[in-house]
Design an enzyme around this catalytic site. Structure first.
Site, PDB file in Angstrom:
ATOM      1  N   LYS A   1     -12.693  70.657 -10.318  1.00  0.00           N
ATOM      2  CA  LYS A   1     -12.533  72.115 -10.317  1.00  0.00           C
ATOM      3  C   LYS A   1     -12.025  72.607 -11.664  1.00  0.00           C
ATOM      4  O   LYS A   1     -12.545  73.581 -12.224  1.00  0.00           O
ATOM      5  CB  LYS A   1     -11.564  72.540  -9.203  1.00  0.00           C
ATOM      6  CG  LYS A   1     -11.416  74.059  -9.080  1.00  0.00           C
ATOM      7  CD  LYS A   1     -10.324  74.432  -8.090  1.00  0.00           C
ATOM      8  CE  LYS A   1      -8.961  74.252  -8.708  1.00  0.00           C
ATOM      9  NZ  LYS A   1      -7.863  74.747  -7.847  1.00  0.00           N
TER      10      LYS A   1
ATOM     11  N   ASP B   1     -12.417  76.831  -5.515  1.00  0.00           N
ATOM     12  CA  ASP B   1     -11.018  76.716  -5.102  1.00  0.00           C
ATOM     13  C   ASP B   1     -10.912  77.129  -3.642  1.00  0.00           C
ATOM     14  O   ASP B   1     -11.916  77.293  -2.946  1.00  0.00           O
ATOM     15  CB  ASP B   1     -10.123  77.577  -6.000  1.00  0.00           C
ATOM     16  CG  ASP B   1     -10.354  79.076  -5.796  1.00  0.00           C
ATOM     17  OD1 ASP B   1     -11.342  79.461  -5.117  1.00  0.00           O
ATOM     18  OD2 ASP B   1      -9.554  79.870  -6.311  1.00  0.00           O
TER      19      ASP B   1
END
Length: 211
Positions: A120, A138
């Site tokens: 991420k 997220d």
């Protein structure tokens, strides 16, 4: 959800916010990388308070590395998990100096080899600093993608792959910013603001609220 609905969702999000970006404060790819590492399990507001004091003093790999773990910890001690984050940041700075000429690499493999940088974080840096059409999923994006049915999936990686496949190409660069902001301020975890949502009529959530 069909492609026409998806197109209209992103068209409206773009119409409302033509130039979205992260809410983390940064002025260089290196500052962004450090801010994103610090943001794990922390709020952007909290990270900005710390980096607003840190970056005027040290905003290069050499300068932050010179602070050492203890020196850096003084600047970031208000952020959760600051001890482990300080160690990761110092080690990341060392590797950037030794392996990358003090520059942030713009490829996933090199980024993910840095301490504290997962998929991420790498995607945020690749997208926001270097303009790569990637999706940093997220908790907000995961929730919005499943709740609206834009890209449902049981894992973060599954949602990421579906978004990459289904988001129309013209929206891909900015899509993750729109989805994060939508999840943070409108499609919130406990109380989604369906009544004031720009995409309510397109969303396929079965338990809409009337705020």
């Amino acid at each position: 959800m069909n492609k026409e609905k998806r197109y209209e969702i992103f068209r409206r999000l773009r119409e409302d916010n033509p130039h979205p970006t992260t809410e983390l404060n940064f002025n260089s790819p290196f500052e962004l990388l450090i801010a994103v590492i610090l943001s794990a399990q922390a709020t952007d507001v909290g990270v900005n308070k710390a980096t607003d004091k840190l970056f005027p003093v040290a905003n290069t790999p050499e300068a932050i590395y010179a602070l050492g773990v203890d020196g850096l910890s003084e600047y970031i001690k208000t952020i959760g998990l600051f001890n482990s984050k300080a160690r990761n940041v110092i080690e990341t700075c060392r590797l950037l100096i030794e392996l990358h000429g003090s520059q942030v690499p713009d490829n996933r493999e090199a980024l993910e080899a840095l301490p504290g940088v997962g998929r991420k974080t790498a995607n945020v840096v690749l997208n926001t600093a270097f303009g790569h059409p990637v999706m940093a999923v997220d908790t907000h994006i995961f929730r919005v993608s499943n709740r609206t049915n834009i890209a449902p999936g049981k894992t973060v990686l599954e949602v990421e792959k579906k978004l990459m496949r289904h988001v129309p190409k013209e929206f891909l660069i900015d899509a993750h910013h729109w989805l994060i902001l939508h999840g943070r301020y409108v499609c919130r975890a406990r109380t989604p603001q369906c009544g004031s949502c720009r995409i309510e009529d397109l969303c396929e959530y079965k338990h809409k609220t009337s705020d």
